[in-house]
Design a protein around this motif. Structure first.
Motif, PDB file in Angstrom:
ATOM      1  N   PRO A  85      -4.295 -20.660   2.955  1.00  0.00           N
ATOM      2  CA  PRO A  85      -2.901 -20.291   3.244  1.00  0.00           C
ATOM      3  C   PRO A  85      -2.743 -19.742   4.663  1.00  0.00           C
ATOM      4  N   PRO A  86      -1.630 -20.059   5.323  1.00  0.00           N
ATOM      5  CA  PRO A  86      -1.386 -19.535   6.675  1.00  0.00           C
ATOM      6  C   PRO A  86      -1.479 -18.006   6.748  1.00  0.00           C
ATOM      7  N   ALA A  87      -1.019 -17.317   5.702  1.00  0.00           N
ATOM      8  CA  ALA A  87      -1.092 -15.845   5.692  1.00  0.00           C
ATOM      9  C   ALA A  87      -2.546 -15.383   5.743  1.00  0.00           C
ATOM     10  N   CYS A  88      -3.432 -16.113   5.093  1.00  0.00           N
ATOM     11  CA  CYS A  88      -4.862 -15.787   5.121  1.00  0.00           C
ATOM     12  C   CYS A  88      -5.398 -15.969   6.536  1.00  0.00           C
ATOM     13  N   CYS A  89      -5.074 -17.096   7.156  1.00  0.00           N
ATOM     14  CA  CYS A  89      -5.565 -17.363   8.520  1.00  0.00           C
ATOM     15  C   CYS A  89      -5.079 -16.297   9.493  1.00  0.00           C
ATOM     16  N   THR A  90      -3.837 -15.865   9.336  1.00  0.00           N
ATOM     17  CA  THR A  90      -3.295 -14.811  10.196  1.00  0.00           C
ATOM     18  C   THR A  90      -4.077 -13.520  10.026  1.00  0.00           C
ATOM     19  N   LYS A  91      -4.327 -13.140   8.772  1.00  0.00           N
ATOM     20  CA  LYS A  91      -5.061 -11.902   8.488  1.00  0.00           C
ATOM     21  C   LYS A  91      -6.500 -11.973   8.995  1.00  0.00           C
ATOM     22  N   VAL A  92      -7.177 -13.093   8.736  1.00  0.00           N
ATOM     23  CA  VAL A  92      -8.568 -13.240   9.172  1.00  0.00           C
ATOM     24  C   VAL A  92      -8.649 -13.244  10.694  1.00  0.00           C
ATOM     25  N   GLY A  93      -7.726 -13.956  11.345  1.00  0.00           N
ATOM     26  CA  GLY A  93      -7.703 -13.991  12.808  1.00  0.00           C
ATOM     27  C   GLY A  93      -7.505 -12.610  13.405  1.00  0.00           C
ATOM     28  N   ALA A  94      -6.601 -11.846  12.828  1.00  0.00           N
ATOM     29  CA  ALA A  94      -6.339 -10.489  13.317  1.00  0.00           C
ATOM     30  C   ALA A  94      -7.571  -9.603  13.108  1.00  0.00           C
ATOM     31  N   LEU A  95      -8.214  -9.754  11.968  1.00  0.00           N
ATOM     32  CA  LEU A  95      -9.401  -8.941  11.670  1.00  0.00           C
ATOM     33  C   LEU A  95     -10.550  -9.282  12.622  1.00  0.00           C
ATOM     34  N   ILE A  96     -10.745 -10.564  12.900  1.00  0.00           N
ATOM     35  CA  ILE A  96     -11.810 -10.978  13.826  1.00  0.00           C
ATOM     36  C   ILE A  96     -11.525 -10.456  15.230  1.00  0.00           C
ATOM     37  N   THR A  97     -10.255 -10.427  15.608  1.00  0.00           N
ATOM     38  CA  THR A  97      -9.882  -9.943  16.937  1.00  0.00           C
ATOM     39  C   THR A  97     -10.075  -8.435  17.064  1.00  0.00           C
ATOM     40  N   THR A  98      -9.665  -7.684  16.053  1.00  0.00           N
ATOM     41  CA  THR A  98      -9.694  -6.221  16.153  1.00  0.00           C
ATOM     42  C   THR A  98     -11.007  -5.596  15.707  1.00  0.00           C
ATOM     43  N   ALA A  99     -11.635  -6.154  14.691  1.00  0.00           N
ATOM     44  CA  ALA A  99     -12.880  -5.578  14.150  1.00  0.00           C
ATOM     45  C   ALA A  99     -13.733  -6.697  13.550  1.00  0.00           C
ATOM     46  N   PRO A 100     -14.414  -7.477  14.399  1.00  0.00           N
ATOM     47  CA  PRO A 100     -15.145  -8.651  13.902  1.00  0.00           C
ATOM     48  C   PRO A 100     -16.186  -8.356  12.827  1.00  0.00           C
ATOM     49  N   LYS A 101     -16.824  -7.191  12.873  1.00  0.00           N
ATOM     50  CA  LYS A 101     -17.837  -6.847  11.866  1.00  0.00           C
ATOM     51  C   LYS A 101     -17.205  -6.504  10.520  1.00  0.00           C
TER      52      LYS A 101
ATOM     53  N   ILE B 242     -18.698 -19.754   0.488  1.00  0.00           N
ATOM     54  CA  ILE B 242     -17.413 -20.434   0.731  1.00  0.00           C
ATOM     55  C   ILE B 242     -16.523 -19.575   1.614  1.00  0.00           C
ATOM     56  N   ALA B 243     -16.463 -18.292   1.326  1.00  0.00           N
ATOM     57  CA  ALA B 243     -15.580 -17.391   2.083  1.00  0.00           C
ATOM     58  C   ALA B 243     -15.938 -17.359   3.563  1.00  0.00           C
ATOM     59  N   ILE B 244     -17.208 -17.484   3.874  1.00  0.00           N
ATOM     60  CA  ILE B 244     -17.659 -17.416   5.263  1.00  0.00           C
ATOM     61  C   ILE B 244     -17.138 -18.597   6.082  1.00  0.00           C
ATOM     62  N   THR B 245     -16.691 -19.657   5.405  1.00  0.00           N
ATOM     63  CA  THR B 245     -16.167 -20.836   6.111  1.00  0.00           C
ATOM     64  C   THR B 245     -14.681 -20.716   6.442  1.00  0.00           C
ATOM     65  N   ILE B 246     -14.014 -19.690   5.946  1.00  0.00           N
ATOM     66  CA  ILE B 246     -12.564 -19.563   6.158  1.00  0.00           C
ATOM     67  C   ILE B 246     -12.183 -19.518   7.641  1.00  0.00           C
ATOM     68  N   PRO B 247     -12.857 -18.758   8.499  1.00  0.00           N
ATOM     69  CA  PRO B 247     -12.447 -18.782   9.909  1.00  0.00           C
ATOM     70  C   PRO B 247     -12.467 -20.192  10.518  1.00  0.00           C
ATOM     71  N   LYS B 248     -13.479 -20.983  10.153  1.00  0.00           N
ATOM     72  CA  LYS B 248     -13.546 -22.360  10.662  1.00  0.00           C
ATOM     73  C   LYS B 248     -12.444 -23.212  10.048  1.00  0.00           C
ATOM     74  N   ARG B 249     -12.222 -23.048   8.745  1.00  0.00           N
ATOM     75  CA  ARG B 249     -11.175 -23.820   8.063  1.00  0.00           C
ATOM     76  C   ARG B 249      -9.795 -23.457   8.596  1.00  0.00           C
ATOM     77  N   CYS B 250      -9.655 -22.239   9.126  1.00  0.00           N
ATOM     78  CA  CYS B 250      -8.394 -21.810   9.744  1.00  0.00           C
ATOM     79  C   CYS B 250      -8.301 -22.261  11.204  1.00  0.00           C
ATOM     80  N   ASN B 251      -9.389 -22.848  11.702  1.00  0.00           N
ATOM     81  CA  ASN B 251      -9.439 -23.298  13.099  1.00  0.00           C
ATOM     82  C   ASN B 251      -9.251 -22.129  14.072  1.00  0.00           C
ATOM     83  N   ILE B 252      -9.861 -20.994  13.737  1.00  0.00           N
ATOM     84  CA  ILE B 252      -9.808 -19.825  14.615  1.00  0.00           C
ATOM     85  C   ILE B 252     -10.790 -20.069  15.758  1.00  0.00           C
ATOM     86  N   LYS B 253     -10.265 -20.180  16.941  1.00  0.00           N
ATOM     87  CA  LYS B 253     -11.073 -20.556  18.117  1.00  0.00           C
ATOM     88  C   LYS B 253     -12.089 -19.478  18.495  1.00  0.00           C
ATOM     89  N   LYS B 254     -11.702 -18.222  18.449  1.00  0.00           N
ATOM     90  CA  LYS B 254     -12.582 -17.131  18.898  1.00  0.00           C
ATOM     91  C   LYS B 254     -13.333 -16.490  17.735  1.00  0.00           C
TER      92      LYS B 254
END
Length: 122
Positions: free
Chosen positions: A61-77, A97-109
């Motif tokens: 879901p787009p909401a998931c990608c937004t949350k994961v992207g924000a978390l990776i940006t602010t606190a990657p660990k 499976i969960a570890i693949t979400i950033p890639k499935r969201c196409n999060i560049k960073k």
């Protein structure tokens, strides 16, 4: 008989105290990875990701990608801390499976190649 009941009551109180202390300690340790945010709050923020975290073929879901992207940006660990937490296990999260979400969201960073438990971020 009354002393046995009192003894049992004290034991129950002690066990409850120890369990709550362990939960508080876990929150304090995990909060280090998530800044000042408790691990339970960080995990709750990722609730839109639950279906994608259990099914590799599910659309993320787009909401998931937004949350994961924000978390990776602010606190990657923090993402890894959440995925390795007992809360994730209780929710039935499949780490592989969960570890693949950033890639499935196409999060560049995303932190490609970083380890999270026995898994590596793709």
């Amino acid at each position: 008989m009354a002393s046995r009941v009192r003894g049992c009551s004290c034991l129950v109180t002690l066990v409850l105290f120890l369990l709550s202390s362990m939960a508080s300690l876990q929150e304090a340790v995990a909060a280090g990875e998530c800044g000042k945010t408790p691990i339970s709050t960080a995990a709750a923020s990722l609730s839109p990701c639950l279906s994608a975290a259990g099914n590799a073929k599910a659309k993320v879901p787009p909401a998931c990608c937004t949350k994961v992207g924000a978390l990776i940006t602010t606190a990657p660990k923090c993402l890894c801390a959440v995925l390795l937490s007992p809360l994730a296990k209780q929710a039935g999260i499949n780490l592989g499976i969960a570890i693949t979400i950033p890639k499935r969201c196409n999060i560049k960073k995303r932190p490609v190649g970083k380890k999270c438990g026995r898994y590596t971020l793709p």
